[in-house]
Design a protein around this motif. Structure first.
Motif, PDB file in Angstrom:
ATOM      1  N   GLN A 131       0.730  -1.305  -0.056  1.00 22.40           N
ATOM      2  CA  GLN A 131       0.122   0.018  -0.224  1.00 22.40           C
ATOM      3  C   GLN A 131       0.814   1.294  -0.103  1.00 22.40           C
ATOM      4  N   ALA A 173       2.295   1.567  -3.402  1.00 26.28           N
ATOM      5  CA  ALA A 173       1.310   1.663  -4.567  1.00 26.28           C
ATOM      6  C   ALA A 173       1.651   3.169  -5.285  1.00 26.28           C
ATOM      7  N   PRO A 217      -5.055  -2.749  -4.590  1.00 32.44           N
ATOM      8  CA  PRO A 217      -6.269  -3.207  -3.709  1.00 32.44           C
ATOM      9  C   PRO A 217      -7.008  -4.429  -4.372  1.00 32.44           C
TER      10      PRO A 217
END
Length: 344
Positions: free
Chosen positions: A310, A313, A323
Protein backbone atom coordinates in the motif's frame (compact mmCIF):
# COMPACT_ATOMS: atom_id res chain seq x y z
CA UNK A 1 -25.89 -51.58 -34.69
CA UNK A 2 -28.15 -49.70 -32.29
CA UNK A 3 -30.15 -46.63 -33.22
CA UNK A 4 -27.83 -44.53 -31.07
CA UNK A 5 -24.68 -45.69 -32.87
CA UNK A 6 -26.06 -45.36 -36.42
CA UNK A 7 -24.63 -42.53 -38.52
CA UNK A 8 -27.06 -39.77 -39.52
CA UNK A 9 -27.63 -38.98 -43.21
CA UNK A 10 -29.31 -35.73 -44.29
CA UNK A 11 -31.12 -36.12 -47.62
CA UNK A 12 -31.84 -32.83 -49.38
CA UNK A 13 -34.12 -32.76 -52.43
CA UNK A 14 -37.09 -30.61 -53.46
CA UNK A 15 -38.96 -33.70 -54.74
CA UNK A 16 -40.55 -35.84 -51.99
CA UNK A 17 -40.41 -38.99 -54.17
CA UNK A 18 -36.63 -38.68 -54.49
CA UNK A 19 -36.29 -38.33 -50.72
CA UNK A 20 -38.48 -41.41 -50.28
CA UNK A 21 -36.27 -43.45 -52.67
CA UNK A 22 -33.02 -42.53 -50.95
CA UNK A 23 -34.52 -42.97 -47.48
CA UNK A 24 -35.76 -46.41 -48.44
CA UNK A 25 -32.28 -47.43 -49.58
CA UNK A 26 -30.51 -46.14 -46.48
CA UNK A 27 -32.95 -46.43 -43.58
CA UNK A 28 -31.93 -49.94 -42.53
CA UNK A 29 -28.31 -48.90 -41.88
CA UNK A 30 -28.55 -45.21 -41.07
CA UNK A 31 -30.67 -42.62 -39.31
CA UNK A 32 -32.31 -40.38 -41.92
CA UNK A 33 -33.12 -36.68 -41.82
CA UNK A 34 -34.73 -34.91 -44.76
CA UNK A 35 -35.06 -31.38 -46.12
CA UNK A 36 -37.11 -30.17 -49.09
CA UNK A 37 -35.27 -26.84 -49.38
CA UNK A 38 -31.71 -25.61 -49.17
CA UNK A 39 -32.61 -23.20 -46.39
CA UNK A 40 -34.02 -26.00 -44.24
CA UNK A 41 -30.96 -28.13 -44.98
CA UNK A 42 -28.68 -25.39 -43.62
CA UNK A 43 -30.79 -25.11 -40.46
CA UNK A 44 -30.57 -28.87 -39.84
CA UNK A 45 -26.85 -29.05 -40.59
CA UNK A 46 -26.13 -26.17 -38.20
CA UNK A 47 -28.26 -27.68 -35.42
CA UNK A 48 -27.01 -29.47 -32.32
CA UNK A 49 -27.34 -32.99 -33.75
CA UNK A 50 -25.36 -32.53 -36.95
CA UNK A 51 -25.52 -35.09 -39.77
CA UNK A 52 -22.51 -37.28 -40.50
CA UNK A 53 -23.04 -36.99 -44.26
CA UNK A 54 -25.28 -35.04 -46.64
CA UNK A 55 -26.87 -36.28 -49.90
CA UNK A 56 -27.59 -33.08 -51.79
CA UNK A 57 -29.66 -32.48 -54.91
CA UNK A 58 -28.35 -29.80 -57.27
CA UNK A 59 -31.42 -28.48 -59.06
CA UNK A 60 -33.66 -26.90 -56.43
CA UNK A 61 -35.63 -23.61 -56.49
CA UNK A 62 -34.55 -20.50 -54.57
CA UNK A 63 -31.29 -22.02 -53.31
CA UNK A 64 -29.70 -24.71 -55.46
CA UNK A 65 -27.37 -27.45 -54.28
CA UNK A 66 -24.22 -25.61 -55.28
CA UNK A 67 -25.24 -22.64 -53.15
CA UNK A 68 -26.06 -24.90 -50.22
CA UNK A 69 -22.71 -26.64 -50.53
CA UNK A 70 -20.87 -23.32 -50.66
CA UNK A 71 -22.70 -22.09 -47.55
CA UNK A 72 -21.92 -25.28 -45.65
CA UNK A 73 -18.22 -25.23 -46.56
CA UNK A 74 -17.83 -21.56 -45.63
CA UNK A 75 -19.15 -22.19 -42.11
CA UNK A 76 -16.52 -23.69 -39.74
CA UNK A 77 -19.29 -25.49 -37.85
CA UNK A 78 -20.38 -27.47 -40.93
CA UNK A 79 -17.35 -27.39 -43.25
CA UNK A 80 -16.21 -30.82 -42.14
CA UNK A 81 -19.44 -32.63 -43.10
CA UNK A 82 -18.98 -34.74 -46.28
CA UNK A 83 -21.35 -33.84 -49.13
CA UNK A 84 -22.35 -36.17 -51.97
CA UNK A 85 -24.24 -34.56 -54.83
CA UNK A 86 -27.16 -36.63 -56.14
CA UNK A 87 -28.41 -35.16 -59.43
CA UNK A 88 -29.61 -35.72 -62.96
CA UNK A 89 -26.92 -33.33 -64.23
CA UNK A 90 -24.37 -35.57 -65.95
CA UNK A 91 -22.04 -33.14 -67.70
CA UNK A 92 -18.38 -33.34 -66.73
CA UNK A 93 -18.25 -29.64 -65.93
CA UNK A 94 -21.14 -30.10 -63.48
CA UNK A 95 -19.22 -32.76 -61.57
CA UNK A 96 -16.07 -30.66 -61.67
CA UNK A 97 -17.93 -27.66 -60.27
CA UNK A 98 -19.31 -29.78 -57.44
CA UNK A 99 -15.85 -31.05 -56.48
CA UNK A 100 -14.44 -27.53 -56.65
CA UNK A 101 -17.05 -26.43 -54.11
CA UNK A 102 -15.96 -29.17 -51.69
CA UNK A 103 -18.17 -32.18 -52.45
CA UNK A 104 -16.56 -35.59 -51.91
CA UNK A 105 -18.58 -37.58 -54.47
CA UNK A 106 -21.19 -37.34 -57.23
CA UNK A 107 -24.05 -39.79 -57.84
CA UNK A 108 -26.26 -39.48 -60.91
CA UNK A 109 -30.00 -40.09 -61.09
CA UNK A 110 -31.71 -42.45 -61.44
CA UNK A 111 -29.79 -43.91 -58.54
CA UNK A 112 -28.67 -47.50 -58.09
CA UNK A 113 -29.28 -48.75 -54.52
CA UNK A 114 -26.01 -50.67 -54.51
CA UNK A 115 -24.05 -47.63 -55.70
CA UNK A 116 -25.71 -45.35 -53.14
CA UNK A 117 -24.92 -47.74 -50.27
CA UNK A 118 -21.34 -48.29 -51.43
CA UNK A 119 -20.58 -44.59 -51.90
CA UNK A 120 -22.16 -43.60 -48.57
CA UNK A 121 -20.33 -46.38 -46.73
CA UNK A 122 -17.03 -45.44 -48.33
CA UNK A 123 -17.30 -41.73 -47.54
CA UNK A 124 -18.42 -42.34 -43.97
CA UNK A 125 -15.44 -44.67 -43.43
CA UNK A 126 -13.09 -41.97 -44.69
CA UNK A 127 -14.83 -39.37 -42.54
CA UNK A 128 -14.56 -41.55 -39.42
CA UNK A 129 -10.87 -42.13 -40.09
CA UNK A 130 -10.36 -38.41 -40.46
CA UNK A 131 -12.15 -37.70 -37.18
CA UNK A 132 -10.11 -40.38 -35.42
CA UNK A 133 -6.84 -38.93 -36.72
CA UNK A 134 -7.97 -35.44 -35.72
CA UNK A 135 -8.69 -36.68 -32.19
CA UNK A 136 -5.25 -38.29 -32.02
CA UNK A 137 -3.59 -35.07 -33.19
CA UNK A 138 -5.51 -33.04 -30.59
CA UNK A 139 -4.50 -35.45 -27.83
CA UNK A 140 -0.87 -35.43 -28.92
CA UNK A 141 -0.92 -31.62 -29.11
CA UNK A 142 -2.35 -31.48 -25.59
CA UNK A 143 0.41 -33.80 -24.32
CA UNK A 144 3.10 -31.70 -26.00
CA UNK A 145 1.66 -28.48 -24.53
CA UNK A 146 1.58 -30.02 -21.06
CA UNK A 147 5.17 -31.21 -21.44
CA UNK A 148 6.29 -27.77 -22.58
CA UNK A 149 4.55 -26.09 -19.65
CA UNK A 150 6.09 -28.55 -17.21
CA UNK A 151 9.56 -27.87 -18.63
CA UNK A 152 9.01 -24.13 -18.21
CA UNK A 153 7.96 -24.62 -14.58
CA UNK A 154 10.95 -26.80 -13.82
CA UNK A 155 13.37 -24.34 -15.42
CA UNK A 156 11.88 -21.63 -13.25
CA UNK A 157 12.41 -23.78 -10.15
CA UNK A 158 15.96 -24.58 -11.27
CA UNK A 159 16.77 -20.87 -11.28
CA UNK A 160 15.42 -20.60 -7.73
CA UNK A 161 17.58 -23.41 -6.40
CA UNK A 162 20.64 -21.51 -7.65
CA UNK A 163 19.38 -18.51 -5.70
CA UNK A 164 19.21 -20.56 -2.48
CA UNK A 165 15.44 -20.77 -2.75
CA UNK A 166 13.26 -23.81 -2.08
CA UNK A 167 11.58 -23.99 -5.50
CA UNK A 168 8.08 -23.32 -4.15
CA UNK A 169 8.34 -19.55 -4.58
CA UNK A 170 7.63 -19.79 -8.32
CA UNK A 171 4.63 -22.01 -7.64
CA UNK A 172 3.08 -19.60 -5.16
CA UNK A 173 3.81 -16.39 -7.04
CA UNK A 174 2.43 -17.90 -10.26
CA UNK A 175 -0.86 -18.56 -8.49
CA UNK A 176 -0.84 -15.06 -6.99
CA UNK A 177 -0.29 -13.58 -10.46
CA UNK A 178 -3.18 -15.61 -11.83
CA UNK A 179 -5.51 -14.54 -9.03
CA UNK A 180 -4.68 -10.89 -9.66
CA UNK A 181 -5.21 -11.21 -13.40
CA UNK A 182 -8.58 -12.86 -12.76
CA UNK A 183 -9.53 -10.11 -10.29
CA UNK A 184 -8.91 -7.60 -13.09
CA UNK A 185 -11.35 -9.48 -15.30
CA UNK A 186 -8.74 -10.56 -17.83
CA UNK A 187 -9.74 -13.36 -20.25
CA UNK A 188 -9.34 -16.83 -18.78
CA UNK A 189 -6.98 -17.84 -21.59
CA UNK A 190 -4.63 -14.98 -20.75
CA UNK A 191 -4.81 -15.71 -17.00
CA UNK A 192 -3.80 -19.30 -17.70
CA UNK A 193 -1.01 -18.13 -19.98
CA UNK A 194 0.35 -15.78 -17.31
CA UNK A 195 0.16 -18.53 -14.69
CA UNK A 196 2.30 -20.77 -16.88
CA UNK A 197 4.73 -18.03 -17.96
CA UNK A 198 5.35 -16.46 -14.53
CA UNK A 199 7.70 -19.23 -13.23
CA UNK A 200 10.30 -18.03 -15.75
CA UNK A 201 10.45 -14.50 -14.32
CA UNK A 202 13.91 -14.95 -12.74
CA UNK A 203 15.37 -17.56 -15.09
CA UNK A 204 18.11 -15.04 -15.96
CA UNK A 205 19.63 -15.46 -12.48
CA UNK A 206 21.25 -18.59 -13.86
CA UNK A 207 23.68 -16.22 -15.58
CA UNK A 208 24.61 -14.25 -12.44
CA UNK A 209 27.90 -15.23 -10.77
CA UNK A 210 27.51 -16.91 -7.37
CA UNK A 211 29.72 -14.29 -5.72
CA UNK A 212 27.01 -11.75 -6.52
CA UNK A 213 23.87 -13.87 -6.40
CA UNK A 214 24.71 -15.54 -3.09
CA UNK A 215 26.45 -12.64 -1.36
CA UNK A 216 25.00 -12.43 2.18
CA UNK A 217 25.55 -8.69 2.58
CA UNK A 218 24.48 -5.63 0.62
CA UNK A 219 25.63 -5.46 -2.98
CA UNK A 220 27.99 -2.67 -3.98
CA UNK A 221 27.35 -0.58 -7.09
CA UNK A 222 29.28 -2.88 -9.41
CA UNK A 223 27.59 -6.00 -8.03
CA UNK A 224 24.15 -4.38 -8.28
CA UNK A 225 24.80 -3.55 -11.94
CA UNK A 226 25.68 -7.20 -12.52
CA UNK A 227 22.55 -8.39 -10.68
CA UNK A 228 20.32 -6.16 -12.81
CA UNK A 229 21.54 -7.97 -15.91
CA UNK A 230 19.48 -11.03 -14.98
CA UNK A 231 16.45 -9.52 -16.72
CA UNK A 232 18.29 -9.37 -20.05
CA UNK A 233 19.82 -12.78 -19.44
CA UNK A 234 16.27 -14.08 -18.98
CA UNK A 235 15.25 -12.61 -22.32
CA UNK A 236 18.28 -14.21 -23.97
CA UNK A 237 17.57 -17.62 -22.40
CA UNK A 238 13.89 -17.65 -23.36
CA UNK A 239 14.63 -16.31 -26.83
CA UNK A 240 12.24 -14.91 -29.42
CA UNK A 241 10.01 -17.93 -30.03
CA UNK A 242 6.53 -17.47 -31.57
CA UNK A 243 4.91 -19.60 -28.84
CA UNK A 244 2.47 -17.36 -26.87
CA UNK A 245 3.63 -18.76 -23.53
CA UNK A 246 7.30 -18.09 -24.32
CA UNK A 247 6.50 -14.63 -25.66
CA UNK A 248 4.73 -13.78 -22.40
CA UNK A 249 7.49 -15.40 -20.29
CA UNK A 250 10.01 -13.22 -22.14
CA UNK A 251 7.95 -10.10 -21.42
CA UNK A 252 7.64 -10.99 -17.73
CA UNK A 253 11.37 -11.74 -17.37
CA UNK A 254 12.24 -8.37 -18.90
CA UNK A 255 9.74 -6.12 -17.11
CA UNK A 256 8.89 -7.49 -13.64
CA UNK A 257 11.52 -5.21 -12.01
CA UNK A 258 10.19 -2.04 -13.63
CA UNK A 259 8.51 0.41 -11.25
CA UNK A 260 5.39 2.50 -11.70
CA UNK A 261 7.36 5.70 -11.00
CA UNK A 262 9.99 4.92 -13.62
CA UNK A 263 12.78 4.10 -11.17
CA UNK A 264 12.92 0.39 -11.93
CA UNK A 265 15.12 -1.54 -14.33
CA UNK A 266 16.24 -2.37 -16.98
CA UNK A 267 14.44 0.30 -19.06
CA UNK A 268 13.00 2.75 -16.54
CA UNK A 269 9.49 2.35 -17.93
CA UNK A 270 6.76 4.49 -16.35
CA UNK A 271 3.17 3.62 -15.45
CA UNK A 272 1.17 1.80 -18.08
CA UNK A 273 4.17 1.72 -20.40
CA UNK A 274 5.11 -1.28 -18.26
CA UNK A 275 3.31 -4.32 -19.72
CA UNK A 276 0.44 -5.56 -17.57
CA UNK A 277 2.16 -8.92 -17.10
CA UNK A 278 5.19 -7.22 -15.56
CA UNK A 279 3.04 -5.06 -13.25
CA UNK A 280 1.12 -8.09 -12.01
CA UNK A 281 4.17 -10.29 -11.48
CA UNK A 282 5.96 -7.46 -9.63
CA UNK A 283 3.29 -7.55 -6.92
CA UNK A 284 3.04 -11.34 -6.80
CA UNK A 285 6.83 -11.74 -6.65
CA UNK A 286 7.48 -9.12 -3.96
CA UNK A 287 4.60 -10.23 -1.73
CA UNK A 288 5.74 -13.84 -1.73
CA UNK A 289 9.38 -12.89 -1.19
CA UNK A 290 8.44 -10.75 1.80
CA UNK A 291 6.17 -13.35 3.43
CA UNK A 292 8.56 -16.28 2.91
CA UNK A 293 11.19 -17.35 5.42
CA UNK A 294 14.74 -17.89 4.20
CA UNK A 295 17.92 -19.03 5.95
CA UNK A 296 19.07 -15.41 5.90
CA UNK A 297 15.80 -13.71 6.92
CA UNK A 298 12.56 -14.09 8.81
CA UNK A 299 9.21 -13.98 7.02
CA UNK A 300 7.24 -10.77 7.22
CA UNK A 301 3.71 -10.98 8.51
CA UNK A 302 0.89 -10.58 6.02
CA UNK A 303 0.02 -7.25 7.62
CA UNK A 304 3.57 -5.95 7.17
CA UNK A 305 3.73 -7.08 3.55
CA UNK A 306 0.36 -5.53 2.71
CA UNK A 307 1.38 -2.29 4.41
CA UNK A 308 4.45 -2.13 2.16
CA UNK A 309 2.36 -2.79 -0.97
CA UNK A 310 0.00 0.00 0.00
CA UNK A 311 2.87 2.35 0.80
CA UNK A 312 4.50 1.61 -2.57
CA UNK A 313 1.27 1.86 -4.58
CA UNK A 314 1.91 4.56 -7.17
CA UNK A 315 5.65 4.33 -6.54
CA UNK A 316 6.83 0.76 -7.10
CA UNK A 317 3.47 -0.82 -7.91
CA UNK A 318 0.46 -0.09 -10.11
CA UNK A 319 -1.94 1.73 -7.71
CA UNK A 320 -4.97 0.08 -9.36
CA UNK A 321 -3.63 -3.42 -8.82
CA UNK A 322 -2.70 -3.26 -5.12
CA UNK A 323 -6.33 -3.07 -3.86
CA UNK A 324 -7.30 -5.90 -6.20
CA UNK A 325 -4.48 -8.04 -4.82
CA UNK A 326 -5.71 -7.40 -1.28
CA UNK A 327 -9.13 -8.71 -2.37
CA UNK A 328 -7.38 -11.93 -3.42
CA UNK A 329 -5.89 -12.60 0.04
CA UNK A 330 -8.25 -15.43 1.01
CA UNK A 331 -7.15 -17.38 -2.08
CA UNK A 332 -3.53 -16.32 -1.53
CA UNK A 333 -3.58 -17.80 1.99
CA UNK A 334 -4.83 -21.12 0.67
CA UNK A 335 -1.87 -21.33 -1.73
CA UNK A 336 0.57 -20.34 1.02
CA UNK A 337 -0.79 -23.14 3.17
CA UNK A 338 -0.68 -25.69 0.35
CA UNK A 339 2.85 -24.86 -0.83
CA UNK A 340 4.78 -24.17 2.35
CA UNK A 341 8.56 -23.90 2.29
CA UNK A 342 10.58 -26.53 4.09
CA UNK A 343 13.44 -24.61 5.71
CA UNK A 344 16.23 -26.67 7.25
Amino acid sequence: MTEQTKATILVVDDTPDNIAILSGILKHEYKIKAALTGKLALQIAQGQDKPDLILLDVMMPEMDGYQVCQALKSNPATAHIPIIFVTAKTETQDEQHGFELGAVDYITKPVSPAIVLARVHSQLSLYNQSRHLEALVKERTRELNESRIEIIRRLGRAAEYKDNETGTHVIRMSWFARFLAEAMGQPEEWCELLYNAAPMHDIGKIGIPDRVLLKPGKLDAEEWAIMQKHTQYGVDIIGDHPSPILQLAREVALTHHEKWNGKGYPSGLVGEDIPLSGRIVAIADVFDALTSERPYKKAWSEEQAIALLQEEAGQHFDPQLVPLFIECLPRVREIQQKYKDQID
